[in-house]
Design an enzyme around this catalytic site. Structure first.
Site, PDB file in Angstrom:
ATOM      1  CD  GLU A 175      44.555 -17.177 -21.017  1.00 17.09           C
ATOM      2  OE1 GLU A 175      43.722 -17.186 -21.944  1.00 17.09           O
ATOM      3  OE2 GLU A 175      44.700 -18.101 -19.964  1.00 17.09           O
ATOM      4  CD  GLU A 361      43.021 -16.270 -16.151  1.00 16.22           C
ATOM      5  OE1 GLU A 361      42.391 -17.547 -16.797  1.00 16.22           O
ATOM      6  OE2 GLU A 361      43.061 -15.292 -17.074  1.00 16.22           O
TER       7      GLU A 361
END
Ligand code: BG6
Length: 465
Positions: A175, A361
């Site tokens: 991320e 995810e």
């Protein structure tokens, strides 16, 4: 068959949220080890050293460090063909700037990769998942310091050399766009002024690109992904001002794709820095590295979608408004549930960058109830994942998107990243541990475990039932 034959099915975790053993076998302290526990819905705070009167959930987590054989056997029972995990940087270079790696740390991950291969599970390894050696904060002030580029590159080179042949799917920074919004775990910085954030972002992007070049040189079989936090937002209304505000919010996220997929800074970013009088400390070779070190695929997380409204109109502190979309239901943790949004954003990402995608995810954080007989009926999790898989299927079937695989987040219950809770569970596998650290850590199968096993064995066919 809408899921391709070689579609990778599996689950995902991060070292600091599952391993525990925070100081075992020579591991150093990482930024994650000073993140405290918090209560429901509250974002947890960090300290800058370990304080004796605070509870730090990562110190034991679910003790996967000592349970990994049992856990991998359960993943294999579900039929995983991929397992996304991270290497904890502080296990390999305890201080981050050490000259030589810690052999015990390297050997630990050898054990994991060997165990995965025993079952035919492909490791997908994140090099840095919010786990930066804490020493880099104390000695260098974190990633705004260019010295961190070389430290990360040395670490990446060590991993790529040591695990050549054992790991071929790599992700650089988890991320990476969370840096934009100030992310302690990654940056090891407490000062989040725009200039420091811009410099940290540049340093991390350069480091990630260099790691990607090394990966490709070390083994042409290596595939390196960028990893984007799915901070996907719609304009709050059709007011052009909201649309402009939303474009600006999304540009900040896509900036990381622009650099990691195309190898160049977009022009608007330089214009923004000039307006804000931000002068980056760069070297000409940085831009050659960025150009050469582009990723092979885009991986991303996807849990919810956001709304953005223009600040001036609504006098909000931030442009981003989360969780208030009237068309969408919400989880107990106030996340909107938006399966169709996944298709919408996959289409967008694929159209813009033309790289294969991987959803690394996705999942539902919920409080599970253990029945008297030990069973856990988590139909809500099955529904959530099925609805998202149906949209992934549509994106492949109707939008022409190329998708490499799907790893459900927290396939075994782990510590929540934002709140530090154990109660916010994502797993197919339950772990007996509560928010205060009580529990005997035994593992058990939830209803979703059996369902996901069938999803994988039918290569996605049963999601239609
Ligand atoms: C992602 C992170 O942002 O979201 C994970 O990469 C994290 O580390 C996941 O666990 C879910 O968030 P949370 O706070 O529910 O654990």
């Amino acid at each position: 068959m809408s899921f391709p034959k070689n579609f990778l099915w599996g689950g995902a975790t991060a070292a600091n949220q599952c391993e525990g053993a925070w100081l075992e076998d020579g591991k150093g302290i990482s930024t994650a080890d000073v993140l405290c526990g918090a209560s429901h819905g509250r974002r947890r705070e960090n300290t800058i050293e370990v304080l004796s009167d605070r509870y730090y959930p990562s110190h034991e987590a679910i003790d996967m460090y000592h349970h990994y054989k049992e856990d991998i056997a359960l993943f294999a029972e579900m039929g995983f063909t991929v397992y996304r995990m991270s290497v904890n940087w502080a296990r390999i270079y305890p201080n981050g700037d050490d000259e030589y790696p810690n052999e015990a740390g390297l050997a630990y991950y050898d054990g994991i990769f060997d165990e995965l291969h025993k079952y035919g599970i492909e490791p997908l390894v994140t090099m840095a998942h919010f786990e930066t050696p804490l020493h880099l904060y104390h000695a260098y002030g974190g990633f705004k310091n260019r010295a961190c580029i070389a430290f990360f590159v040395r670490y990446a080179r060590t991993l790529l050399t040591r695990y050549k042949g054992k790991v071929k799917y790599w992700l650089t920074f988890n991320e990476i766009n969370t840096v934009e919004h100030g992310c302690w775990g990654h940056t090891a910085m407490t000062d989040n002024d725009p200039a420091s954030v811009a410099q940290a972002a540049h340093n991390m992007l350069t480091a990630a690109a260099e790691a990607t070049i090394i990966a490709h040189e070390t083994d042409p079989e290596n595939k390196v992904g960028m990893m984007l936090a799915g901070l996907f937002s719609y304009p709050a209304t059709c007011n052009p001002k909201d649309i402009q505000a939303n474009n600006e919010f999304m540009d900040k996220q896509f900036f990381y794709c622009d650099v990691q997929c195309r190898g160049v800074y977009p022009k608007w970013r330089w214009q923004e820095y000039a307006r804000k009088k931000i002068v980056l400390d760069t070297k000409p070779e940085d831009f050659e590295i960025l150009k050469k070190g582009t990723c092979d695929f885009i991986s991303f997380s996807y849990y919810l979608t956001f709304l953005t409204e223009d600040q001036e109109d609504h006098s909000k502190k931030t442009d981003l408004v989360s969780g208030s979309n009237p068309y969408l239901p919400k989880t107990d943790w106030d996340y909107t549930i938006d399966p169709m949004g996944l298709r919408i954003w996959m289409r967008e990402l694929y159209r813009m960058y033309e790289k294969p995608l991987m959803i690394v995810e996705n999942g539902l954080g919920a409080a599970d109830v253990v029945e008297e007989d030990g069973s856990i009926h988590d139909q809500y999790r099955i529904d959530y994942i099925r609805d998202h898989l149906l949209e992934i299927e549509k994106s492949m079937e109707r939008d022409g998107v190329e998708v490499l695989g799907y790893t459900s987040w927290g396939c075994i219950d782990i510590v929540s990243n934002t709140t530090g809770e154990m109660k916010k569970r994502y797993g197919f596998i339950y772990v007996d541990k509560d928010n205060e650290g009580n529990g005997d850590l035994h593992r058990s199968r939830k209803d979703s475990f059996f369902w996901y096993k069938n999803v994988i064995s039918s290569n996605g066919e049963i999601i239609h039932q």
